[in-house]
Design a protein around this motif. Structure first.
Motif, PDB file in Angstrom:
ATOM      1  N   ARG A  49       0.835  -1.205   0.000  1.00 60.34           N
ATOM      2  CA  ARG A  49       0.000   0.000   0.000  1.00 60.34           C
ATOM      3  C   ARG A  49       0.867   1.252   0.000  1.00 60.34           C
ATOM      4  O   ARG A  49       0.578   2.225  -0.699  1.00 60.34           O
ATOM      5  N   ILE A  50       1.946   1.237   0.771  1.00 67.50           N
ATOM      6  CA  ILE A  50       2.852   2.385   0.829  1.00 67.50           C
ATOM      7  C   ILE A  50       3.452   2.658  -0.551  1.00 67.50           C
ATOM      8  O   ILE A  50       3.490   3.804  -1.003  1.00 67.50           O
ATOM      9  N   VAL A  51       3.912   1.613  -1.231  1.00 74.35           N
ATOM     10  CA  VAL A  51       4.487   1.780  -2.571  1.00 74.35           C
ATOM     11  C   VAL A  51       3.438   2.360  -3.518  1.00 74.35           C
ATOM     12  O   VAL A  51       3.719   3.280  -4.290  1.00 74.35           O
ATOM     13  N   ALA A  52       2.213   1.865  -3.447  1.00 70.62           N
ATOM     14  CA  ALA A  52       1.138   2.333  -4.324  1.00 70.62           C
ATOM     15  C   ALA A  52       0.766   3.787  -4.045  1.00 70.62           C
ATOM     16  O   ALA A  52       0.419   4.532  -4.959  1.00 70.62           O
ATOM     17  N   GLU A  53       0.836   4.205  -2.794  1.00 71.15           N
ATOM     18  CA  GLU A  53       0.404   5.547  -2.387  1.00 71.15           C
ATOM     19  C   GLU A  53       1.554   6.553  -2.303  1.00 71.15           C
ATOM     20  O   GLU A  53       1.324   7.723  -1.996  1.00 71.15           O
ATOM     21  N   TRP A  54       2.800   6.107  -2.529  1.00 71.68           N
ATOM     22  CA  TRP A  54       3.970   6.988  -2.371  1.00 71.68           C
ATOM     23  C   TRP A  54       3.818   8.216  -3.270  1.00 71.68           C
ATOM     24  O   TRP A  54       3.553   8.080  -4.468  1.00 71.68           O
ATOM     25  N   PRO A  55       3.994   9.423  -2.730  1.00 72.71           N
ATOM     26  CA  PRO A  55       3.860  10.640  -3.540  1.00 72.71           C
ATOM     27  C   PRO A  55       4.853  10.647  -4.712  1.00 72.71           C
ATOM     28  O   PRO A  55       6.028  10.340  -4.536  1.00 72.71           O
ATOM     29  N   LYS A  56       4.366  10.997  -5.879  1.00 67.96           N
ATOM     30  CA  LYS A  56       5.186  10.959  -7.102  1.00 67.96           C
ATOM     31  C   LYS A  56       6.257  12.049  -7.122  1.00 67.96           C
ATOM     32  O   LYS A  56       7.219  11.954  -7.861  1.00 67.96           O
ATOM     33  N   ASP A  57       6.107  13.080  -6.305  1.00 64.22           N
ATOM     34  CA  ASP A  57       7.053  14.201  -6.340  1.00 64.22           C
ATOM     35  C   ASP A  57       8.267  14.022  -5.418  1.00 64.22           C
ATOM     36  O   ASP A  57       9.107  14.910  -5.330  1.00 64.22           O
ATOM     37  N   LYS A  58       8.380  12.905  -4.751  1.00 65.16           N
ATOM     38  CA  LYS A  58       9.503  12.671  -3.837  1.00 65.16           C
ATOM     39  C   LYS A  58      10.759  12.262  -4.603  1.00 65.16           C
ATOM     40  O   LYS A  58      10.691  11.480  -5.549  1.00 65.16           O
ATOM     41  N   LYS A  59      11.922  12.780  -4.170  1.00 64.24           N
ATOM     42  CA  LYS A  59      13.188  12.438  -4.811  1.00 64.24           C
ATOM     43  C   LYS A  59      13.584  10.993  -4.530  1.00 64.24           C
ATOM     44  O   LYS A  59      14.170  10.320  -5.360  1.00 64.24           O
ATOM     45  N   ILE A  60      13.277  10.528  -3.333  1.00 63.74           N
ATOM     46  CA  ILE A  60      13.567   9.150  -2.948  1.00 63.74           C
ATOM     47  C   ILE A  60      12.247   8.397  -2.939  1.00 63.74           C
ATOM     48  O   ILE A  60      11.297   8.815  -2.276  1.00 63.74           O
ATOM     49  N   ALA A  61      12.187   7.294  -3.701  1.00 62.47           N
ATOM     50  CA  ALA A  61      10.945   6.521  -3.768  1.00 62.47           C
ATOM     51  C   ALA A  61      11.259   5.035  -3.896  1.00 62.47           C
ATOM     52  O   ALA A  61      12.222   4.655  -4.566  1.00 62.47           O
ATOM     53  N   PRO A  62      10.464   4.191  -3.250  1.00 61.12           N
ATOM     54  CA  PRO A  62      10.668   2.745  -3.385  1.00 61.12           C
ATOM     55  C   PRO A  62      10.141   2.248  -4.725  1.00 61.12           C
ATOM     56  O   PRO A  62       9.150   2.765  -5.234  1.00 61.12           O
ATOM     57  N   LYS A  63      10.835   1.302  -5.309  1.00 60.85           N
ATOM     58  CA  LYS A  63      10.367   0.695  -6.559  1.00 60.85           C
ATOM     59  C   LYS A  63       9.489  -0.526  -6.274  1.00 60.85           C
ATOM     60  O   LYS A  63       8.642  -0.891  -7.063  1.00 60.85           O
ATOM     61  N   ALA A  64       9.709  -1.149  -5.128  1.00 58.26           N
ATOM     62  CA  ALA A  64       8.958  -2.357  -4.747  1.00 58.26           C
ATOM     63  C   ALA A  64       8.811  -2.388  -3.228  1.00 58.26           C
ATOM     64  O   ALA A  64       9.517  -1.667  -2.510  1.00 58.26           O
ATOM     65  N   ALA A  65       7.927  -3.240  -2.757  1.00 58.58           N
ATOM     66  CA  ALA A  65       7.672  -3.353  -1.315  1.00 58.58           C
ATOM     67  C   ALA A  65       8.934  -3.729  -0.541  1.00 58.58           C
ATOM     68  O   ALA A  65       9.107  -3.302   0.605  1.00 58.58           O
ATOM     69  N   ASN A  66       9.818  -4.496  -1.149  1.00 57.46           N
ATOM     70  CA  ASN A  66      11.049  -4.900  -0.465  1.00 57.46           C
ATOM     71  C   ASN A  66      12.003  -3.738  -0.228  1.00 57.46           C
ATOM     72  O   ASN A  66      12.946  -3.863   0.551  1.00 57.46           O
TER      73      ASN A  66
END
Length: 113
Positions: A49-66
């Motif tokens: 859910r966190i990966v799906a909801e992660w804000p698109k404007d963040k410089k650091i973002a997860p690519k997958a749940a892991n």
């Protein structure tokens, strides 16, 4: 997306008062959520859910749940644990939103390059 999450978290199966309200604090102090979860939801489901909801404007973002580590009460939560198992220290607190920290951990291969 919302309907899929309702099915995953089984909102229709449990009384409303049994749900746990969680929000996820990001590295810059912003939050994802709060969202309501069944006590039977696993940490792995929360990470999806966190990966799906992660804000698109963040410089650091997860690519997958892991790529996400969830921290609650100073402990890194294991994917197989349920929300009910993770909220044990909070059991005596009045109803409210529980904040967990969501940390993006880059893989070792990325760090070496």
């Amino acid at each position: 997306v919302g309907i899929e999450f309702e099915q995953i978290w089984g909102r229709k199966q449990m009384p409303e008062e049994d749900f746990v309200e969680l929000k996820f604090r990001l590295y810059d102090g912003s939050d994802i959520g709060p969202f309501r979860y069944s006590p039977a939801s696993t940490v792995a489901v929360l990470k999806e859910r966190i990966v799906a909801e992660w804000p698109k404007d963040k410089k650091i973002a997860p690519k997958a749940a892991n790529d996400v580590k969830l921290i609650s009460a100073g402990k890194i939560l294991e994917n197989s644990k349920t929300v009910a198992q993770c909220k044990m220290p909070f059991g005596e607190l009045p109803k409210g939103v529980i904040t967990m920290h969501a940390v993006v951990q880059t893989s070792l291969a990325k760090v070496k390059t």
